[in-house]
Design a protein around this motif. Structure first.
Motif, PDB file in Angstrom:
ATOM      1  N   VAL A 119      -1.129   5.790  -2.440  1.00 37.73           N
ATOM      2  CA  VAL A 119      -0.378   4.505  -2.104  1.00 37.73           C
ATOM      3  C   VAL A 119      -1.285   3.351  -2.598  1.00 37.73           C
ATOM      4  O   VAL A 119      -0.480   2.376  -3.115  1.00 37.73           O
ATOM      5  CB  VAL A 119      -0.319   4.456  -0.711  1.00 37.73           C
ATOM      6  N   ALA A 155       6.847  -2.300   1.202  1.00 39.56           N
ATOM      7  CA  ALA A 155       6.722  -0.895   1.331  1.00 39.56           C
ATOM      8  C   ALA A 155       7.859   0.084   0.676  1.00 39.56           C
ATOM      9  O   ALA A 155       7.846   1.084   0.223  1.00 39.56           O
ATOM     10  CB  ALA A 155       6.599  -0.522   2.734  1.00 39.56           C
ATOM     11  N   ILE A 181       1.256   4.609   4.267  1.00 36.45           N
ATOM     12  CA  ILE A 181       0.869   3.047   4.358  1.00 36.45           C
ATOM     13  C   ILE A 181       0.337   2.875   5.732  1.00 36.45           C
ATOM     14  O   ILE A 181      -0.629   2.088   5.711  1.00 36.45           O
ATOM     15  CB  ILE A 181       1.996   2.372   4.053  1.00 36.45           C
ATOM     16  N   ARG A 218      -0.434  -5.462   6.096  1.00 33.60           N
ATOM     17  CA  ARG A 218       0.799  -5.381   6.217  1.00 33.60           C
ATOM     18  C   ARG A 218       1.437  -7.022   6.636  1.00 33.60           C
ATOM     19  O   ARG A 218       0.817  -7.443   7.484  1.00 33.60           O
ATOM     20  CB  ARG A 218       1.533  -4.477   7.448  1.00 33.60           C
ATOM     21  N   CYS A 243       2.925  -4.920   1.430  1.00 34.96           N
ATOM     22  CA  CYS A 243       1.632  -4.540   1.457  1.00 34.96           C
ATOM     23  C   CYS A 243       0.620  -5.214   0.584  1.00 34.96           C
ATOM     24  O   CYS A 243       1.095  -5.382  -0.590  1.00 34.96           O
ATOM     25  CB  CYS A 243       1.565  -2.899   1.085  1.00 34.96           C
TER      26      CYS A 243
END
Length: 119
Positions: free
Chosen positions: A12, A24, A46, A57, A64
């Motif tokens: 990620v 995201a 995440i 966030r 992100c």
């Protein structure tokens, strides 16, 4: 920030490091195409990255943002590895890396230059 970045979390983070701030849903799409993850898997990972402080966030839109650079993550991984495997000893690490390996004059010169810069 927790020190350990697991492989799934690194996948990620690699997307965010490559793309910069990224929704995201886009990360989920990229990882679905690359490795077959479904959206829920990506969002779960995440969430773990956010909880650990590796990622932020941003609202609106669940964007992100990396909370740490790739270089900082590599440094943390390297420190953890050296501490775990070599008891924190860089000379032992270098000895293990270089034992029995043939290096060119250029490679040796580059290593010497790196060491000189550290002094």
């Amino acid at each position: 920030m927790e020190d350990k970045l697991f492989d799934s979390e690194r996948k990620v983070m690699e997307v965010v490091w490559e793309k910069g701030d990224c929704p995201a849903r886009e990360i989920a799409l990229i990882l679905h195409e690359k490795i077959g993850w479904n959206k829920n898997t990506t969002y779960t990972v995440i969430k773990k990255c956010v909880q650990k402080g590796w990622m932020e966030r941003i609202e609106p839109g669940f964007v992100c943002r990396a909370g740490i650079s790739r270089e900082e993550a590599i440094e943390k991984d390297t420190d953890e590895f050296v501490n775990r495997v070599f008891g924190g000893s860089l000379p032992l690490l270098f000895s293990a890396l270089l034992s029995g390996k043939k290096m060119s004059r250029e490679e040796i010169a580059n290593l010497k230059e790196m060491i000189d810069k550290m002094e």
